[in-house]
Design a protein around this motif. Structure first.
Motif, PDB file in Angstrom:
ATOM      1  N   VAL A 290      -2.652  11.997   5.867  1.00  0.00           N
ATOM      2  CA  VAL A 290      -1.769  11.479   4.822  1.00  0.00           C
ATOM      3  C   VAL A 290      -0.587  12.435   4.730  1.00  0.00           C
ATOM      4  O   VAL A 290      -0.746  13.600   4.371  1.00  0.00           O
ATOM      5  N   THR A 291       0.577  11.965   5.121  1.00  0.00           N
ATOM      6  CA  THR A 291       1.779  12.797   5.088  1.00  0.00           C
ATOM      7  C   THR A 291       2.945  11.933   4.601  1.00  0.00           C
ATOM      8  O   THR A 291       2.808  10.706   4.495  1.00  0.00           O
ATOM      9  N   PRO A 292       4.104  12.535   4.358  1.00  0.00           N
ATOM     10  CA  PRO A 292       5.268  11.724   3.979  1.00  0.00           C
ATOM     11  C   PRO A 292       5.641  10.712   5.077  1.00  0.00           C
ATOM     12  O   PRO A 292       6.353   9.748   4.798  1.00  0.00           O
TER      13      PRO A 292
ATOM     14  N   LYS B  58       4.066   5.959  -3.857  1.00  0.00           N
ATOM     15  CA  LYS B  58       3.582   5.519  -2.542  1.00  0.00           C
ATOM     16  C   LYS B  58       2.085   5.776  -2.394  1.00  0.00           C
ATOM     17  O   LYS B  58       1.360   4.954  -1.839  1.00  0.00           O
ATOM     18  N   ILE B  59       1.663   6.946  -2.883  1.00  0.00           N
ATOM     19  CA  ILE B  59       0.238   7.288  -2.797  1.00  0.00           C
ATOM     20  C   ILE B  59      -0.571   6.287  -3.617  1.00  0.00           C
ATOM     21  O   ILE B  59      -1.580   5.746  -3.159  1.00  0.00           O
ATOM     22  N   ASP B  60      -0.091   6.019  -4.835  1.00  0.00           N
ATOM     23  CA  ASP B  60      -0.833   5.119  -5.719  1.00  0.00           C
ATOM     24  C   ASP B  60      -0.942   3.713  -5.134  1.00  0.00           C
ATOM     25  O   ASP B  60      -1.977   3.054  -5.265  1.00  0.00           O
ATOM     26  N   ALA B  61       0.113   3.271  -4.489  1.00  0.00           N
ATOM     27  CA  ALA B  61       0.074   1.935  -3.870  1.00  0.00           C
ATOM     28  C   ALA B  61      -1.039   1.859  -2.826  1.00  0.00           C
ATOM     29  O   ALA B  61      -1.755   0.864  -2.726  1.00  0.00           O
ATOM     30  N   GLN B  62      -1.192   2.934  -2.076  1.00  0.00           N
ATOM     31  CA  GLN B  62      -2.272   2.984  -1.077  1.00  0.00           C
ATOM     32  C   GLN B  62      -3.624   3.149  -1.758  1.00  0.00           C
ATOM     33  O   GLN B  62      -4.627   2.598  -1.308  1.00  0.00           O
ATOM     34  N   PHE B  63      -3.637   3.931  -2.828  1.00  0.00           N
ATOM     35  CA  PHE B  63      -4.907   4.301  -3.446  1.00  0.00           C
ATOM     36  C   PHE B  63      -5.570   3.142  -4.185  1.00  0.00           C
ATOM     37  O   PHE B  63      -6.785   3.150  -4.402  1.00  0.00           O
TER      38      PHE B  63
ATOM     39  N   GLY C  11      -9.502   2.991  -5.612  1.00  0.00           N
ATOM     40  CA  GLY C  11      -9.910   3.193  -7.004  1.00  0.00           C
ATOM     41  C   GLY C  11      -8.718   3.264  -7.931  1.00  0.00           C
ATOM     42  O   GLY C  11      -7.593   2.939  -7.552  1.00  0.00           O
ATOM     43  N   ASN C  12      -8.990   3.744  -9.146  1.00  0.00           N
ATOM     44  CA  ASN C  12      -7.972   3.824 -10.176  1.00  0.00           C
ATOM     45  C   ASN C  12      -7.123   5.089  -9.996  1.00  0.00           C
ATOM     46  O   ASN C  12      -7.621   6.199 -10.180  1.00  0.00           O
ATOM     47  N   PRO C  13      -5.846   4.937  -9.637  1.00  0.00           N
ATOM     48  CA  PRO C  13      -5.015   6.107  -9.342  1.00  0.00           C
ATOM     49  C   PRO C  13      -4.857   7.055 -10.532  1.00  0.00           C
ATOM     50  O   PRO C  13      -4.600   8.230 -10.342  1.00  0.00           O
ATOM     51  N   LYS C  14      -5.019   6.557 -11.756  1.00  0.00           N
ATOM     52  CA  LYS C  14      -4.805   7.402 -12.937  1.00  0.00           C
ATOM     53  C   LYS C  14      -5.903   8.444 -13.112  1.00  0.00           C
ATOM     54  O   LYS C  14      -5.733   9.438 -13.805  1.00  0.00           O
TER      55      LYS C  14
ATOM     56  N   LYS D  54      -6.032  12.294  -4.584  1.00  0.00           N
ATOM     57  CA  LYS D  54      -5.791  10.973  -3.971  1.00  0.00           C
ATOM     58  C   LYS D  54      -5.441  11.117  -2.493  1.00  0.00           C
ATOM     59  O   LYS D  54      -5.908  10.346  -1.649  1.00  0.00           O
ATOM     60  N   MET D  55      -4.616  12.118  -2.188  1.00  0.00           N
ATOM     61  CA  MET D  55      -4.251  12.329  -0.785  1.00  0.00           C
ATOM     62  C   MET D  55      -5.478  12.685   0.049  1.00  0.00           C
ATOM     63  O   MET D  55      -5.681  12.184   1.154  1.00  0.00           O
TER      64      MET D  55
END
Lengths: 206, 380
Positions: free
Chosen positions: B13-15, B56-61, B65-68, B75-76
């Motif tokens: 997981v990178t930019p 971007k991470i949250d969209a994948q996550f 599960g729940n990104p919050k 998450k990464m």
């Protein structure tokens, strides 16, 4: 195979006292931990001014190594091949908080390289390596609590790879009121077998 | 007591992307993740870094599960672990180790306005989140040894697989770009004022980056794409806590130890994935150490010009790219390199080359005087 190694020497440094191989060598009468560490420095007649620049975690690490590696009559060639395997629970968080405080407020922003360099738990091992000229293997682990089983197995596998002749292991926890340094040397010399149970026993002896 | 062990699955997981494949495809096009950022929450002035937005991470996550509920780094790491666990198809057992490599973990939880408790900054708390998410049953092993953490974790995995405690291990490494690290390196005057330029005459410091990488290590030889961990070495410079040895002693010795264990000669090494932070002293030290070990003719790159310096993650992240180069028979160039700026000439790759890599050397060095080298070999 595991039991051909011994716990040659061990020591504890707590806020209350310092003991080597079970014998108390210095008691803390009144001082705070940081002051007590300076008293230990004086008590063992150290002359190493860099000590005073170190953070508490590194001071603790440094003194533990000093108490166990500078033994009279110890085999110099042997200790040059001393690997370092250290662990704790709180990494370098106490110094991390100091660095964080220095950058939290943009009006009062004063990060210092002298603090930042100690925001890594392995720096104390680096100080020990410089002091004793140990160009050896070192690893810093973080666990929720002291892990004698893992450490016993890891230490033996490192020794069996023949990458060192002995290992200085240390548990160096510095976080608020929780302060404990526990150090032991694993080698082929000694009488206490290097077993999980024996490590556990001497760990709880403080 | 030699137990061969193999890496057979990886995650990244990178930019540049959320899979090894996506990352590699962009690397083939010479794309760098380093950009100029203006983010007052991290630095009062603009800075260069390779950063990944939380959106971007949250969209994948969302698929996991729940990104919050999780920090950015968690998450990464979870996303990277997900890729590795899926492609290895490992069944996590009571003999599966989880090794977590990180320099600073959730250090951003110390910030006053963090939405997470300060407790989250303790590394065991971070590891507990990963353990619970994927149902590991063993105590997580956290390696926090400055900038060698990620590659040292590979040596640790190899070592613990010789014990009866574990059959296999999953390693995950990750670190963030935070106000904490950025201000610290600024105070050291170690940050580059442009995207970093490893080994260049014009290099003037590091560029920070963030990312997570993971690998699966097993005693069982995989059917395809197997790479064996042949040897490792770690050696302290015993010289200075925040600067490398002028003679490259620790790096030299760590490579020597790894080569001795692997029973390999210098001419059998096909590629070096070096550390190359682009500080004046580090790159110079590496050129001395590699030359002393007679590795000056071996094609070499630093990936810091692409991903920045991802601290404790870098060793594993760069290993994952290295393994993909072995599979793709492709040598990636050293982005940011132009005119040689180290005293000993190294074979620094300027252009991509389609050439097989059977043996790869990965090295890293860090604060505290630590150096680690690991040798990987392709096995059919």
């Amino acid at each position: 195979m595991d039991n051909t190694y011994f716990i040659s020497d061990f020591c504890h440094i707590t806020a209350e006292e310092v003991s080597v191989n079970g014998t108390v060598i210095l008691k803390n009468e009144t001082a705070g931990f940081e002051t007590f560490l300076k008293e230990v420095y004086q008590a063992i007649d150290l002359k190493y001014s860099k000590f005073f620049k170190m953070d508490t975690l590194s001071k603790l690490t440094f003194l533990g190594a000093e108490l166990l590696l500078k033994k009279e009559g110890s085999d110099v060639e042997n200790w040059k091949e001393t690997a370092l395997v250290f662990s704790n629970k709180s990494s370098s968080l106490e110094t991390d908080r100091k660095h964080q405080q220095s950058i939290e407020d943009s009006e009062n922003f004063y990060p210092s390289p002298a603090v930042f360099v100690y925001t890594l738990p392995n720096i104390g091992m680096g100080e020990v390596a410089i002091r004793h000229q140990l160009q050896t293997d070192n690893a810093f682990f973080v666990f929720d609590e002291f892990e004698p089983e893992f450490l016993q197995k890891y230490t033996v596998s490192l020794l069996q790879e023949k990458k060192c002749s002995q290992i200085l292991c240390g548990w160096t926890e510095v976080d608020g009121v929780s302060r404990h340094g526990f150090f032991y040397v694993v080698s082929q010399h000694g009488t206490t077998l290097h077993t999980k149970q024996n490590i556990k026993n001497i760990y709880t002896q403080s | 007591m030699k137990v061969p062990c193999y890496i057979s699955a990886t995650g990244l997981v990178t930019p540049l992307g959320f899979s090894v494949k996506d990352n590699f495809n962009l690397l083939l096009k010479d794309i760098s993740a380093i950009q100029k950022h203006k983010d007052g929450t991290i630095s009062a002035t603009s800075f260069y870094a390779a950063m990944l937005s939380e959106e971007k991470i949250d969209a994948q996550f969302q698929q996991l599960g729940n990104p919050k509920k999780f920090t950015k780094l968690e998450k990464m790491m979870l996303l990277s672990l997900g890729q590795t666990l899926a492609s290895s198809a490992v069944k996590i057992s009571a003999k599966t180790a989880l090794i977590v490599a990180t320099t600073k973990g959730n250090i951003d939880a110390l910030e006053q306005d963090s939405s997470f408790e300060e407790k989250r900054a303790y590394l065991p708390e971070l590891a507990k989140k990963l353990v619970a998410f994927y149902n590991f049953t063993t105590q997580p092993i956290i390696v926090s040894n400055a900038c060698v953490s990620g590659i040292l974790a590979v040596a640790v995995a190899k070592r613990i697989l010789t014990t009866d405690l574990y059959d296999n291990a999953v390693i995950v490494a990750g670190d963030l770009v935070t106000k904490f690290t950025l201000s610290g390196f600024q105070s050291f005057q170690a940050l580059s004022d442009s995207p970093c330029k490893p080994y260049s005459k014009y290099r003037n410091g590091i560029t920070l980056g963030e990312g997570a990488a993971s690998v699966f290590v097993s005693k069982e030889k995989p059917d395809s794409n197997a790479v064996q961990i042949l040897g490792d070495g770690t050696s302290n410079d015993a010289n200075h806590i925040s600067g490398p040895s002028r003679t490259g002693e620790g790096l030299y010795r760590s490579i020597l130890t790894a080569m001795t264990e692997a029973q390999l000669e210098a001419n059998e090494i096909d590629f070096i994935s070096a550390h190359g932070t682009a500080t004046l002293y580090n790159d110079e030290m590496e050129s001395i150490a590699f030359t002393r070990r007679r590795l000056q003719h071996v094609p070499l790159h630093s990936l810091k010009g692409v991903f920045g310096h991802t601290l404790g993650a870098s060793g594993l992240l760069e290993t994952v790219i290295g393994l993909e180069m072995m599979h793709q028979k492709t040598m990636l160039p050293s982005v940011g390199f132009d005119v040689v700026g180290v005293s000993k000439p190294l074979h620094i790759l300027r252009q991509l080359q389609h050439q097989p890599i059977d043996v790869l050397l990965k090295t890293a060095s860090g604060f505290g005087g630590c150096n680690t080298a690991v040798l990987f070999k392709k096995v059919s």
